[in-house]
Design a protein around this motif. Structure first.
Motif, mmCIF file in Angstrom:
data_model
loop_
_atom_site.group_PDB
_atom_site.id
_atom_site.type_symbol
_atom_site.label_atom_id
_atom_site.label_comp_id
_atom_site.label_asym_id
_atom_site.label_seq_id
_atom_site.Cartn_x
_atom_site.Cartn_y
_atom_site.Cartn_z
ATOM 1 N N MET A 68 0.813 -1.219 0.000
ATOM 2 C CA MET A 68 0.000 0.000 0.000
ATOM 3 C C MET A 68 0.842 1.262 0.000
ATOM 4 O O MET A 68 0.307 2.357 -0.155
ATOM 5 C CB MET A 68 -0.889 0.023 1.241
ATOM 6 C CG MET A 68 -1.932 -1.055 1.273
ATOM 7 S SD MET A 68 -2.907 -0.850 2.736
ATOM 8 C CE MET A 68 -3.978 -2.256 2.626
ATOM 9 N N GLU A 75 -7.902 5.891 -0.184
ATOM 10 C CA GLU A 75 -8.206 4.929 -1.234
ATOM 11 C C GLU A 75 -8.721 3.616 -0.665
ATOM 12 O O GLU A 75 -9.320 2.817 -1.375
ATOM 13 C CB GLU A 75 -6.952 4.634 -2.063
ATOM 14 C CG GLU A 75 -6.628 5.689 -3.061
ATOM 15 C CD GLU A 75 -5.438 5.293 -3.889
ATOM 16 O OE1 GLU A 75 -5.552 4.351 -4.669
ATOM 17 O OE2 GLU A 75 -4.375 5.924 -3.736
ATOM 18 N N PHE A 76 -8.441 3.386 0.602
ATOM 19 C CA PHE A 76 -8.806 2.105 1.199
ATOM 20 C C PHE A 76 -10.042 2.209 2.082
ATOM 21 O O PHE A 76 -10.411 1.268 2.755
ATOM 22 C CB PHE A 76 -7.617 1.571 2.007
ATOM 23 C CG PHE A 76 -6.396 1.416 1.157
ATOM 24 C CD1 PHE A 76 -6.264 0.319 0.330
ATOM 25 C CD2 PHE A 76 -5.418 2.387 1.140
ATOM 26 C CE1 PHE A 76 -5.159 0.180 -0.483
ATOM 27 C CE2 PHE A 76 -4.310 2.252 0.324
ATOM 28 C CZ PHE A 76 -4.188 1.147 -0.483
ATOM 29 N N ARG B 124 -3.440 -6.159 -8.843
ATOM 30 C CA ARG B 124 -2.767 -5.679 -7.644
ATOM 31 C C ARG B 124 -3.634 -4.632 -6.929
ATOM 32 O O ARG B 124 -3.809 -4.687 -5.703
ATOM 33 C CB ARG B 124 -1.427 -5.072 -8.028
ATOM 34 C CG ARG B 124 -0.576 -4.678 -6.848
ATOM 35 C CD ARG B 124 0.670 -3.952 -7.287
ATOM 36 N NE ARG B 124 0.914 -2.818 -6.409
ATOM 37 C CZ ARG B 124 0.444 -1.601 -6.605
ATOM 38 N NH1 ARG B 124 -0.292 -1.344 -7.658
ATOM 39 N NH2 ARG B 124 0.699 -0.638 -5.751
ATOM 40 N N LEU B 125 -4.213 -3.709 -7.726
ATOM 41 C CA LEU B 125 -5.076 -2.682 -7.134
ATOM 42 C C LEU B 125 -6.250 -3.312 -6.423
ATOM 43 O O LEU B 125 -6.691 -2.859 -5.370
ATOM 44 C CB LEU B 125 -5.594 -1.737 -8.228
ATOM 45 C CG LEU B 125 -4.601 -0.769 -8.832
ATOM 46 C CD1 LEU B 125 -5.253 0.006 -9.956
ATOM 47 C CD2 LEU B 125 -4.082 0.188 -7.786
ATOM 48 N N ILE B 128 -5.081 -5.211 -2.994
ATOM 49 C CA ILE B 128 -4.814 -4.411 -1.811
ATOM 50 C C ILE B 128 -6.020 -3.577 -1.427
ATOM 51 O O ILE B 128 -6.009 -2.896 -0.407
ATOM 52 C CB ILE B 128 -3.553 -3.519 -1.973
ATOM 53 C CG1 ILE B 128 -3.715 -2.535 -3.113
ATOM 54 C CG2 ILE B 128 -2.333 -4.359 -2.150
ATOM 55 C CD1 ILE B 128 -2.535 -1.612 -3.245
ATOM 56 N N GLY B 129 -7.076 -3.653 -2.223
ATOM 57 C CA GLY B 129 -8.345 -3.058 -1.816
ATOM 58 C C GLY B 129 -8.466 -1.571 -2.046
ATOM 59 O O GLY B 129 -9.110 -0.876 -1.272
ATOM 60 N N THR B 130 -7.863 -1.063 -3.128
ATOM 61 C CA THR B 130 -8.001 0.366 -3.393
ATOM 62 C C THR B 130 -9.323 0.677 -4.064
ATOM 63 O O THR B 130 -10.012 -0.202 -4.582
ATOM 64 C CB THR B 130 -6.899 0.875 -4.343
ATOM 65 O OG1 THR B 130 -6.978 0.120 -5.537
ATOM 66 C CG2 THR B 130 -5.546 0.732 -3.735
ATOM 67 N N ARG B 134 -11.578 -1.431 -6.877
ATOM 68 C CA ARG B 134 -13.001 -1.678 -6.654
ATOM 69 C C ARG B 134 -13.827 -1.210 -7.849
ATOM 70 O O ARG B 134 -14.768 -1.870 -8.260
ATOM 71 C CB ARG B 134 -13.435 -0.925 -5.395
ATOM 72 C CG ARG B 134 -14.626 -1.510 -4.725
ATOM 73 C CD ARG B 134 -14.835 -0.875 -3.393
ATOM 74 N NE ARG B 134 -13.702 -1.084 -2.495
ATOM 75 C CZ ARG B 134 -13.529 -0.419 -1.370
ATOM 76 N NH1 ARG B 134 -14.387 0.505 -1.025
ATOM 77 N NH2 ARG B 134 -12.495 -0.674 -0.602
#
Lengths: 91, 165
Positions: A68, A75-76, B124-125, B128-130, B134
């Protein structure tokens, strides 16, 4: 907050970040840091810290991992609900 | 002419024909030609055999390609014209090595390699849950466009297994 993109910010400025005074103690005790700084870039020394990032209504948990780094906290933490159709009772 | 599974039309300039490849556009094509020392107005039918070999060697593995030799203006070992003049030996000055500029052409990805790396980036995006990951998964515009108008294109293209066209 816009998602992280390259070429938007001058290199000499460095990444935008907010200093968290309780970072060291949070790492040690594994206590979450409550923050509204969604635009704060995740730095390498944030790895392993638990954040509670505000999404406009409540604080959502974000545990920072190595991948991250370079993204932003916001963004999370999603700000929008997924649309779901609900049938109205009164026609 | 067929090159790496792509049909390059003979009457086209090479810099235009190269844009047939996924990942090579109008800015990269002339740079590839410059690197392989092919004239930029050269047409596909005018390519010589060694030039075709060089082109296909470069495009099949850009990573292993080498820079062209810089053309020497004069042979360094050439004796001075006037023998009576003594050469003045200048003291050797240590200069810092020039910073090596990264060349895009050194690690150029085209076709399947490029598609695979793009899919990897999206994956990858998502993992990692960005927010961007989404939006890809939901098939919605990723970069803040309105969903009213731009939504249709996004629905067509934005997926975890991104469509290329």
């Amino acid at each position: 907050m816009r998602p992280t993109t390259t070429l938007l910010r001058s290199a000499w400025k460095g990444p935008f970040f907010v200093a968290f005074p309780s970072l060291q103690s949070a790492l040690r005790d594994n206590t979450p840091i409550f923050t509204k700084a969604r635009a704060c870039t995740i730095l390498p020394n944030h790895i392993g810290v638990r954040f509670m990032v505000h999404n406009g209504r409540d604080y959502l948990p974000v545990t920072v991992t190595e991948e991250m780094v370079g993204h932003k906290l916001g963004e999370f933490s999603a700000t929008r609900k997924r649309f779901s159709y609900r049938q109205t009772k009164n026609k | 002419m067929h090159l790496l599974g792509r049909n390059l039309l003979d009457h086209k300039p090479v810099r235009i024909a190269l844009t047939n490849f996924f990942g090579i556009g109008h800015s990269l094509a002339p740079r590839i030609l410059a690197r392989l020392q092919i004239h930029h107005t050269c047409k596909v039918s005018e390519l010589t055999e060694p030039q075709i070999t060089a082109l296909s060697a470069y495009l099949s593995s850009p990573v292993s390609s080498t820079h062209p030799d810089p053309t020497p203006l004069a042979v360094p070992a050439l004796p001075p014209r006037c023998q009576t003049l003594r050469r003045i030996e200048l003291p050797q000055v240590q200069t810092a090595p020039k910073p090596i500029r990264r060349d895009v052409l050194d690690d150029l990805k085209i076709e399947t390699d490029l598609k695979r790396s793009m899919l990897g980036d999206i994956q990858r995006l998502r993992e990692i849950g960005t927010y961007r990951g989404r939006r890809h998964a939901a098939g919605l515009p990723v970069r803040g466009q309105s969903t009213h108008a731009a939504g249709r294109t996004a629905k067509k293209l934005n997926r975890l297994d991104r469509r290329f066209n």
